[in-house]
Design an enzyme around this catalytic site. Sequence first.
Site, PDB file in Angstrom:
ATOM      1  N   LEU A 188     -10.284  -1.311  -0.392  1.00 47.57           N
ATOM      2  CA  LEU A 188      -9.703  -1.207   0.941  1.00 47.57           C
ATOM      3  C   LEU A 188     -10.695  -0.669   1.955  1.00 47.57           C
ATOM      4  O   LEU A 188     -10.872  -1.231   3.036  1.00 47.57           O
ATOM      5  CB  LEU A 188      -8.460  -0.306   0.910  1.00 47.57           C
ATOM      6  CG  LEU A 188      -7.751  -0.144   2.256  1.00 47.57           C
ATOM      7  CD1 LEU A 188      -7.081  -1.451   2.656  1.00 47.57           C
ATOM      8  CD2 LEU A 188      -6.716   0.975   2.187  1.00 47.57           C
TER       9      LEU A 188
ATOM     10  N   LEU B 102      -6.102   6.586  -0.960  1.00 47.33           N
ATOM     11  CA  LEU B 102      -6.502   5.514  -0.051  1.00 47.33           C
ATOM     12  C   LEU B 102      -8.012   5.476   0.127  1.00 47.33           C
ATOM     13  O   LEU B 102      -8.648   4.421  -0.004  1.00 47.33           O
ATOM     14  CB  LEU B 102      -5.785   5.707   1.290  1.00 47.33           C
ATOM     15  CG  LEU B 102      -5.907   4.598   2.338  1.00 47.33           C
ATOM     16  CD1 LEU B 102      -4.640   4.537   3.181  1.00 47.33           C
ATOM     17  CD2 LEU B 102      -7.106   4.828   3.250  1.00 47.33           C
TER      18      LEU B 102
ATOM     19  N   MET C  52       0.829  -1.206   0.000  1.00 49.47           N
ATOM     20  CA  MET C  52       0.000   0.000   0.000  1.00 49.47           C
ATOM     21  C   MET C  52       0.862   1.253   0.000  1.00 49.47           C
ATOM     22  O   MET C  52       0.475   2.281  -0.504  1.00 49.47           O
ATOM     23  CB  MET C  52      -0.946   0.003   1.197  1.00 49.47           C
ATOM     24  CG  MET C  52      -0.306   0.202   2.544  1.00 49.47           C
ATOM     25  SD  MET C  52      -1.482  -0.032   3.909  1.00 49.47           S
ATOM     26  CE  MET C  52      -2.757   1.167   3.482  1.00 49.47           C
TER      27      MET C  52
ATOM     28  N   GLU D 103       0.966   4.429  15.892  1.00 54.24           N
ATOM     29  CA  GLU D 103      -0.198   3.825  16.547  1.00 54.24           C
ATOM     30  C   GLU D 103       0.209   2.888  17.688  1.00 54.24           C
ATOM     31  O   GLU D 103      -0.327   2.978  18.798  1.00 54.24           O
ATOM     32  CB  GLU D 103      -1.051   3.076  15.522  1.00 54.24           C
ATOM     33  CG  GLU D 103      -2.351   2.551  16.110  1.00 54.24           C
ATOM     34  CD  GLU D 103      -3.263   1.948  15.044  1.00 54.24           C
ATOM     35  OE1 GLU D 103      -4.302   1.384  15.430  1.00 54.24           O
ATOM     36  OE2 GLU D 103      -2.927   2.024  13.838  1.00 54.24           O
TER      37      GLU D 103
ATOM     38  N   ARG E  92       0.378   1.171  -3.864  1.00 51.69           N
ATOM     39  CA  ARG E  92      -1.011   1.410  -4.272  1.00 51.69           C
ATOM     40  C   ARG E  92      -1.421   2.867  -4.096  1.00 51.69           C
ATOM     41  O   ARG E  92      -2.212   3.392  -4.882  1.00 51.69           O
ATOM     42  CB  ARG E  92      -1.926   0.482  -3.448  1.00 51.69           C
ATOM     43  CG  ARG E  92      -3.374   0.447  -3.903  1.00 51.69           C
ATOM     44  CD  ARG E  92      -3.515  -0.176  -5.263  1.00 51.69           C
ATOM     45  NE  ARG E  92      -4.939  -0.166  -5.655  1.00 51.69           N
ATOM     46  CZ  ARG E  92      -5.539   0.853  -6.252  1.00 51.69           C
ATOM     47  NH1 ARG E  92      -4.849   1.954  -6.531  1.00 51.69           N
ATOM     48  NH2 ARG E  92      -6.810   0.781  -6.585  1.00 51.69           N
ATOM     49  N   TYR E  93      -0.894   3.534  -3.056  1.00 54.10           N
ATOM     50  CA  TYR E  93      -1.383   4.875  -2.732  1.00 54.10           C
ATOM     51  C   TYR E  93      -0.288   5.926  -2.616  1.00 54.10           C
ATOM     52  O   TYR E  93      -0.587   7.086  -2.363  1.00 54.10           O
ATOM     53  CB  TYR E  93      -2.163   4.839  -1.403  1.00 54.10           C
ATOM     54  CG  TYR E  93      -3.139   3.698  -1.311  1.00 54.10           C
ATOM     55  CD1 TYR E  93      -4.227   3.623  -2.182  1.00 54.10           C
ATOM     56  CD2 TYR E  93      -2.965   2.680  -0.380  1.00 54.10           C
ATOM     57  CE1 TYR E  93      -5.112   2.554  -2.119  1.00 54.10           C
ATOM     58  CE2 TYR E  93      -3.848   1.615  -0.308  1.00 54.10           C
ATOM     59  CZ  TYR E  93      -4.917   1.551  -1.186  1.00 54.10           C
ATOM     60  OH  TYR E  93      -5.788   0.500  -1.132  1.00 54.10           O
TER      61      TYR E  93
ATOM     62  N   GLU F  76       1.523   2.682  11.336  1.00 53.98           N
ATOM     63  CA  GLU F  76       0.769   1.825  12.255  1.00 53.98           C
ATOM     64  C   GLU F  76       1.646   1.235  13.358  1.00 53.98           C
ATOM     65  O   GLU F  76       1.156   0.902  14.437  1.00 53.98           O
ATOM     66  CB  GLU F  76       0.066   0.700  11.488  1.00 53.98           C
ATOM     67  CG  GLU F  76      -1.255   1.106  10.863  1.00 53.98           C
ATOM     68  CD  GLU F  76      -1.080   1.772   9.507  1.00 53.98           C
ATOM     69  OE1 GLU F  76       0.077   1.880   9.054  1.00 53.98           O
ATOM     70  OE2 GLU F  76      -2.082   2.181   8.898  1.00 53.98           O
TER      71      GLU F  76
ATOM     72  N   HIS G 263      -3.646  -5.349  10.876  1.00 54.45           N
ATOM     73  CA  HIS G 263      -4.586  -4.340  10.405  1.00 54.45           C
ATOM     74  C   HIS G 263      -5.966  -4.969  10.290  1.00 54.45           C
ATOM     75  O   HIS G 263      -6.131  -6.052   9.737  1.00 54.45           O
ATOM     76  CB  HIS G 263      -4.139  -3.791   9.055  1.00 54.45           C
ATOM     77  CG  HIS G 263      -4.723  -2.452   8.717  1.00 54.45           C
ATOM     78  ND1 HIS G 263      -6.080  -2.270   8.512  1.00 54.45           N
ATOM     79  CD2 HIS G 263      -4.146  -1.237   8.563  1.00 54.45           C
ATOM     80  CE1 HIS G 263      -6.304  -1.003   8.231  1.00 54.45           C
ATOM     81  NE2 HIS G 263      -5.157  -0.345   8.263  1.00 54.45           N
TER      82      HIS G 263
END
Length: 394
Positions: free
Chosen positions: A70, A64, A48, A320, A137-138, A316, A236
Site C-alpha cells: 500500500l 497500514l 482495508m 477529508e 487488512r489493517y 476519507e 484514493h
Amino acid sequence: MASLRPLRTHPLPKTFFTASARSLATVSPTSSSTSKNDTGTAIVLLNMGGPSTIPEVSTFLSRLFADADLIPLGPLQKYLGPLIARRRTPKIEAQYTVIGGGSPIRRWSEIQAQGACKILDLSHPATAPHKPYVAFRYADPITEDTFLAMKRDGVRRAVAFTQYPQYSCSTTGSSLNELWRLAKKYDPEGQIEWSVIDRWPTHPGLVSVVARHVEEKLATYPADRRDNVVLLFSAHSLPMSVVNRGDPYPAEVAATVHAVMEKLGFKNAHRLVWQSQVGPSPWLGAQTSNTVESYVKKGQTDLLLIPIAFTSDHIETLHELDLEIIEETGQEGIKRAESLNGDPEFIQALADIAKSHLEGTQRSSKQMALRCPMCVSARCEAQKNFFATGKHPE
C-alpha cells in the site's frame, strides 16, 4: 492476536427488503435456500478497514504503514513505518473523534455482507447457505482472525470479494497476498477452495447507484445553476512508483467515471481527481484539495465531489472531503454525493456480482492473472498462481 467477534447482525435499511423483493420477483416459487452443498459458501468481503474506536487507531496505523504493497517506503520500511504511524496517531485520533469516535466502515461492511447473502440464498440456492464474513487488512476483523473463524466454522468453499471496485496491487493485491499467506500457514492441504471477485469497475449496479446519488445531489442546486455544476470524481491516490509499474487502478477508476458520466448523459463537465496523498514522494494527481482550491480561485464555486472508489463512508469521506475540503471552503455550492453504504440497490448489485461469479467457471477474471508489466515480485506471482489454480506451488 485479537479474538474475533462473531459477525454482528445489523438491521438492514428500511427500504432494503422492499427493493429486494422487487428484484427477486423472478425467482421461481419452488426455489429453496436448501443447498446440495451442506457447508454452503462463504462470501468474504475484503477491504482495508478502519478503526471502530479511538484506542484502535494506533494499531490500525502501524499495520497500514507496515504494508509495502500500500505505502512503499523502501528498504527502511520496518523502521520508517512505525515512526510515521506514531507521529500520525494523535492527529488521526483527533480526526476520528470529530467524525463520531471511529470509522463506520465495519458496520457498513457487515450490513452489505449480510444483505448480499440474504439475496443470494434466494437467487442462487445451489450454493446456499451463503455465510457472510468481513476481512479487513489493517483493522478488526483482521484477515487472520476471519480466516481462523472460517476454519472453525468448517468452511469448504469461499469467495474472496474485493470491496475495491477497481483493482490495484496496493489494495486488492495486498488483501489477496495476505489471504495467500494465511492459506499456506493454516490450510496447506487446501480444505478451503477459494475463488476471487477481483474487480467490478463498470458493473451496471455500481454505475446506476453512483449516477443516482449524483442526480439526487444535483437536484439540490437551483435549476438555473444545475447544469453548470462541475463534477469532481475523487478516488484514493497511488504513489507514482506503483503507477509507473503498470498498476491498472488509474485506468479502471477512469472506466468507472466514464460509465457513470455515460449514464448521466454527459450533462455536466467533470474531472477525475485524487485524494489522501501521504509522504513526500510523488503521488498520482491532481489532488482533490488542490483542485477545489484552484477552481474556487477561478470563480467556479459550484462543485460536486463524488467518492468513486469507496463502497462506504470512512475517514476519507467524512473528514477529508466533508470537513477539510468542503466545510473549510465556506462555499455553499460545494457539496458531496452520498456514499454507497447501505443503499438497497448497491446491496443488490453485490449479490448480482457474486451470483454471476458463482454461476461461472473461472476462479478469477482473466485480468487478475496478468501481472503488472514491471512487476518483479515473486510473492505476487505465487499468489496469482494460487488463486488461479487453488493449489500451492510444489
